[in-house]
Enzyme design. Sequence first.
Site, PDB file in Angstrom:
ATOM      1  N   ASP A  63       0.980  -1.117  -0.049  1.00  0.00           N
ATOM      2  CA  ASP A  63      -0.168  -0.101  -0.104  1.00  0.00           C
ATOM      3  C   ASP A  63       0.922   1.086  -0.010  1.00  0.00           C
ATOM      4  OD1 ASP A  63       1.106  -0.370   2.505  1.00  0.00           O
ATOM      5  OD2 ASP A  63      -1.046  -0.676   3.683  1.00  0.00           O
ATOM      6  N   ASN A 129      -7.517  -2.924  14.356  1.00  0.00           N
ATOM      7  CA  ASN A 129      -8.837  -3.364  14.171  1.00  0.00           C
ATOM      8  C   ASN A 129      -8.967  -4.498  13.295  1.00  0.00           C
ATOM      9  OD1 ASN A 129      -8.096  -2.332  11.602  1.00  0.00           O
ATOM     10  ND2 ASN A 129      -9.557  -0.429  11.799  1.00  0.00           N
ATOM     11  N   HIS A 131      -6.997  -4.756  10.441  1.00  0.00           N
ATOM     12  CA  HIS A 131      -7.070  -4.367   8.961  1.00  0.00           C
ATOM     13  C   HIS A 131      -5.784  -5.070   8.519  1.00  0.00           C
ATOM     14  CE1 HIS A 131      -4.996  -0.448  10.127  1.00  0.00           C
ATOM     15  NE2 HIS A 131      -4.083  -1.102   9.416  1.00  0.00           N
ATOM     16  N   GLU A 136      -9.593  -1.847   5.254  1.00  0.00           N
ATOM     17  CA  GLU A 136     -10.160  -1.592   6.989  1.00  0.00           C
ATOM     18  C   GLU A 136     -11.687  -2.496   6.849  1.00  0.00           C
ATOM     19  OE1 GLU A 136      -9.266   0.306   8.845  1.00  0.00           O
ATOM     20  OE2 GLU A 136      -8.481   2.067   8.124  1.00  0.00           O
TER      21      GLU A 136
END
Length: 240
Positions: A63, A129, A131, A136
């Site tokens: 990314d 979380n 990811h 996400e």
Amino acid sequence: MITVSVVKSQEEGAKLALDLLKLKLDSGANVLGLATGSSPLAFYQILRESDLDLSGLVTINLDEYVGIAPENPQSYHYYMQEELLAHKPVKASYLPDGQAADLDQAIKRYDALLEEFPRDLQILGIGRNGHIGFNEPGTPFDSRTHLVQLSPSTIEANSRFFDSLADVPTQAITMGIASIMAAKTILLFAYGKEKAQALYQMINGKVTPDVPASVLQGHPDVKVIADQAAASLLEELDAP
Ligand code: GLP
């Protein structure tokens, strides 16, 4: 299948990871998927200090932020140069182009690259979380490279690298979940107690887009390297 190795330190984790990379290279691996963040840092350190020859290797990153120049110290381009690529020449290295005038084109080009260079090994971290990359919670499992709006918790978590919260980019280009799953082997690092819940949900929880990393339960070859704090909630562990 997910196997977990619990290590006492990130240095020990880095050694294990280096051994795995050596095995892969010996068996002909030539494409390595790379990740950024703090989790792979010890691995990049041991790798750049090693005598491994990476000159035949193509690297492809997960990314990149949108709107940050490669020369910006907060960009993932910059991170990869600093941590690995400037020290260990590779055959070619790719990251998404977060500065492209046409982001759709840049995304299509990245998908084409991923097709051209199937990854033998993908390095991963995990977000608090759950990811992976910048996928996400809620990202479809069949997603390929795409543009994301970062969640408030990710922006907050990443703000430690920036001068202020307002400086953290709000968008990124990331490989999708299907793109990550296409790697032959996945090596995920998880360190610290703030990763314990995410790791538990990834390994022992329900497979759901609400926890992107849970998709890895369906991958044939996932190796997790975790410290005791990150592994503290896991229900069953393989013998060391
Ligand atoms: C960022 C990256 C992820 C990384 C995650 C965890 O959001 N895009 O690829 O896995 O942070 O980062 P860290 O390893 O610093 O905890």
